[in-house]
Motif scaffolding. Structure first.
Motif, PDB file in Angstrom:
ATOM      1  N   ALA A 165       0.739  -1.655  -0.168  1.00  0.00           N
ATOM      2  CA  ALA A 165       0.382  -0.538  -0.096  1.00  0.00           C
ATOM      3  C   ALA A 165       0.997   1.312   0.321  1.00  0.00           C
ATOM      4  O   ALA A 165       1.353   1.970  -0.937  1.00  0.00           O
ATOM      5  CB  ALA A 165      -1.356   0.028   1.587  1.00  0.00           C
ATOM      6  N   ALA A 166       2.226   0.607   1.378  1.00  0.00           N
ATOM      7  CA  ALA A 166       3.131   2.564   0.754  1.00  0.00           C
ATOM      8  C   ALA A 166       4.223   2.732  -0.653  1.00  0.00           C
ATOM      9  O   ALA A 166       4.446   3.169  -0.577  1.00  0.00           O
ATOM     10  CB  ALA A 166       3.414   2.247   1.882  1.00  0.00           C
ATOM     11  N   LEU A 167       4.063   1.302  -1.157  1.00  0.00           N
ATOM     12  CA  LEU A 167       5.607   1.566  -1.993  1.00  0.00           C
ATOM     13  C   LEU A 167       4.541   1.976  -3.107  1.00  0.00           C
ATOM     14  O   LEU A 167       2.889   1.089  -4.067  1.00  0.00           O
ATOM     15  CB  LEU A 167       5.846   0.196  -2.263  1.00  0.00           C
ATOM     16  N   PRO A 168       5.048   2.783  -4.101  1.00  0.00           N
ATOM     17  CA  PRO A 168       4.167   3.026  -5.761  1.00  0.00           C
ATOM     18  C   PRO A 168       4.544   1.903  -6.488  1.00  0.00           C
ATOM     19  O   PRO A 168       5.335   1.194  -6.699  1.00  0.00           O
ATOM     20  CB  PRO A 168       5.200   4.278  -6.552  1.00  0.00           C
ATOM     21  N   GLY A 169       3.055   1.797  -7.581  1.00  0.00           N
ATOM     22  CA  GLY A 169       2.300   1.023  -8.385  1.00  0.00           C
ATOM     23  C   GLY A 169       3.545  -0.054  -8.760  1.00  0.00           C
ATOM     24  O   GLY A 169       3.661  -1.028  -9.174  1.00  0.00           O
ATOM     25  N   HIS A 170       4.236   0.886  -9.002  1.00  0.00           N
ATOM     26  CA  HIS A 170       5.056   1.150 -10.486  1.00  0.00           C
ATOM     27  C   HIS A 170       6.505   0.264  -9.780  1.00  0.00           C
ATOM     28  O   HIS A 170       7.195  -0.330 -10.630  1.00  0.00           O
ATOM     29  CB  HIS A 170       6.196   2.236 -11.434  1.00  0.00           C
ATOM     30  N   LEU A 171       6.531   0.252  -8.609  1.00  0.00           N
ATOM     31  CA  LEU A 171       7.832  -0.048  -7.972  1.00  0.00           C
ATOM     32  C   LEU A 171       7.202  -2.058  -7.627  1.00  0.00           C
ATOM     33  O   LEU A 171       5.944  -2.241  -7.247  1.00  0.00           O
ATOM     34  CB  LEU A 171       8.583   0.646  -6.810  1.00  0.00           C
ATOM     35  N   MET A 172       8.485  -2.956  -8.244  1.00  0.00           N
ATOM     36  CA  MET A 172       8.239  -4.348  -7.593  1.00  0.00           C
ATOM     37  C   MET A 172       8.342  -4.501  -5.992  1.00  0.00           C
ATOM     38  O   MET A 172       9.387  -3.561  -5.259  1.00  0.00           O
ATOM     39  CB  MET A 172       9.122  -5.223  -8.340  1.00  0.00           C
ATOM     40  N   LEU A 173       7.643  -5.483  -5.339  1.00  0.00           N
ATOM     41  CA  LEU A 173       7.522  -6.459  -4.442  1.00  0.00           C
ATOM     42  C   LEU A 173       7.638  -7.683  -4.086  1.00  0.00           C
ATOM     43  O   LEU A 173       7.146  -8.018  -4.599  1.00  0.00           O
ATOM     44  CB  LEU A 173       6.195  -6.002  -3.381  1.00  0.00           C
ATOM     45  N   GLY A 174       9.265  -7.963  -3.350  1.00  0.00           N
ATOM     46  CA  GLY A 174       8.576  -8.810  -3.216  1.00  0.00           C
ATOM     47  C   GLY A 174       8.249  -9.818  -1.906  1.00  0.00           C
ATOM     48  O   GLY A 174       8.543  -8.988  -0.857  1.00  0.00           O
ATOM     49  N   LEU A 175       8.971 -11.123  -1.968  1.00  0.00           N
ATOM     50  CA  LEU A 175       8.429 -11.097  -0.736  1.00  0.00           C
ATOM     51  C   LEU A 175       9.212 -12.267  -0.283  1.00  0.00           C
ATOM     52  O   LEU A 175       8.949 -13.967  -0.847  1.00  0.00           O
ATOM     53  CB  LEU A 175       6.898 -12.422  -0.180  1.00  0.00           C
ATOM     54  N   SER A 176       9.359 -12.938   0.648  1.00  0.00           N
ATOM     55  CA  SER A 176      10.304 -14.421   1.217  1.00  0.00           C
ATOM     56  C   SER A 176       9.537 -15.077   1.573  1.00  0.00           C
ATOM     57  O   SER A 176       8.408 -15.126   2.667  1.00  0.00           O
ATOM     58  CB  SER A 176      11.210 -13.862   2.491  1.00  0.00           C
ATOM     59  N   ILE A 177       9.320 -16.477   1.393  1.00  0.00           N
ATOM     60  CA  ILE A 177       8.026 -17.376   1.839  1.00  0.00           C
ATOM     61  C   ILE A 177       8.859 -18.643   2.289  1.00  0.00           C
ATOM     62  O   ILE A 177      10.071 -19.098   1.914  1.00  0.00           O
ATOM     63  CB  ILE A 177       7.606 -17.901   0.406  1.00  0.00           C
ATOM     64  N   GLU A 178       8.398 -19.324   3.558  1.00  0.00           N
ATOM     65  CA  GLU A 178       9.673 -20.568   3.694  1.00  0.00           C
ATOM     66  C   GLU A 178       8.738 -21.844   4.184  1.00  0.00           C
ATOM     67  O   GLU A 178       9.456 -22.742   3.928  1.00  0.00           O
ATOM     68  CB  GLU A 178       9.547 -20.420   5.375  1.00  0.00           C
ATOM     69  N   SER A 179       7.633 -21.253   2.891  1.00  0.00           N
ATOM     70  CA  SER A 179       6.564 -22.504   3.626  1.00  0.00           C
ATOM     71  C   SER A 179       5.263 -22.617   2.773  1.00  0.00           C
ATOM     72  O   SER A 179       4.126 -21.675   2.411  1.00  0.00           O
ATOM     73  CB  SER A 179       6.187 -22.605   5.164  1.00  0.00           C
ATOM     74  N   ASP A 180       4.803 -23.842   2.130  1.00  0.00           N
ATOM     75  CA  ASP A 180       3.412 -24.236   1.752  1.00  0.00           C
ATOM     76  C   ASP A 180       2.685 -23.167   2.057  1.00  0.00           C
ATOM     77  O   ASP A 180       1.496 -22.224   1.101  1.00  0.00           O
ATOM     78  CB  ASP A 180       2.844 -25.140   1.915  1.00  0.00           C
ATOM     79  N   GLU A 181       2.322 -23.017   3.727  1.00  0.00           N
ATOM     80  CA  GLU A 181       1.561 -22.241   4.227  1.00  0.00           C
ATOM     81  C   GLU A 181       1.308 -21.006   4.130  1.00  0.00           C
ATOM     82  O   GLU A 181       0.006 -19.757   4.086  1.00  0.00           O
ATOM     83  CB  GLU A 181       1.480 -22.576   6.019  1.00  0.00           C
TER      84      GLU A 181
END
Length: 224
Positions: free
Chosen positions: A105-121
């Protein structure tokens, strides 16, 4: 982005490997010349002002090297939402950083946002609901690593493959991180991962450009 992102070889920086923080932009420049397609600036120790200065130097190095090889090289910052907004850089967050929804919500829409995922859940939660999905997920850790100790149990190639396939069903690319070296990168080439993230394999190499060339070549050959 003006061209598709090349996720195959993704470099996460470290302020200590390779000669200290002042050496990081040079290493990034050489690594991009060797084939690194994405860079993430990670430094958990300095304050935001110092981090912003270091991230700006890395972004400039990646831009100059990218221009030499004829491609855009996106630069992410790790966790520092305010710095990403200030510098116009992409952002990557972990499960214990600023919440993904708040960051998006805070990042301008043209900028990508990555997320670390450690599990299926965690992936199920990230992809649930009507809100935007991550632009990329970092599947972590594939193997245990000394460069990041606050991680979940290692997933191994089979676990990384399973999570990557689930992400692809929502159109989200996935890169593996954790303990990846030239010796084992080929073991991931048969998975659904779009690429691999490395830290010490490039940051600590005597010749970062040659290390990047070697890693990318091994990945590409093993992919067939």
């Amino acid at each position: 982005m003006t061209s598709p992102v090349d996720w195959r070889l993704y470099l996460v920086t470290d302020p200590h490997l390779g000669g200290g923080p002042d050496a990081v932009p040079r290493i990034v420049h050489e690594a991009v010349l060797g084939g690194v397609g994405v860079v993430q600036v990670r430094d958990k120790e300095c304050d935001d002002d110092e981090f912003a200065a270091r991230a700006a130097a890395v972004a400039d190095a990646a831009r100059r090297a990218g221009a030499r090889v004829g491609r855009d090289v996106p630069v992410f910052v790790n966790d520092r939402l305010d710095v990403a907004r200030e510098l116009g850089l992409h952002l990557h967050v972990g499960q214990r950083d600023v919440p993904f929804g708040r960051a998006r919500a805070a990042l301008p829409g043209h900028l990508m946002l990555g997320l670390s995922i450690e599990s299926d859940e965690q992936l199920d939660v990230a992809l649930a609901g009507p809100g935007p999905a991550p632009d990329v997920i970092g599947v972590s850790p594939v193997w245990s690593t000394a460069t990041k100790t606050d991680t979940a149990a290692a997933l191994g190639p089979a676990g990384a493959d399973r999570i990557a396939r689930a992400a692809h069903r929502r159109g989200v690319p996935a890169v593996g991180i954790g303990g990846i070296t030239a010796a084992n990168v080929g073991l991931l080439a048969g998975t659904a991962l779009d690429g691999v993230c490395v830290v010490s394999a490039v940051m600590g190499a005597p010749d970062p450009r040659a290390a990047a060339v070697d890693l990318l070549s091994r990945w590409t050959r093993a992919r067939g």
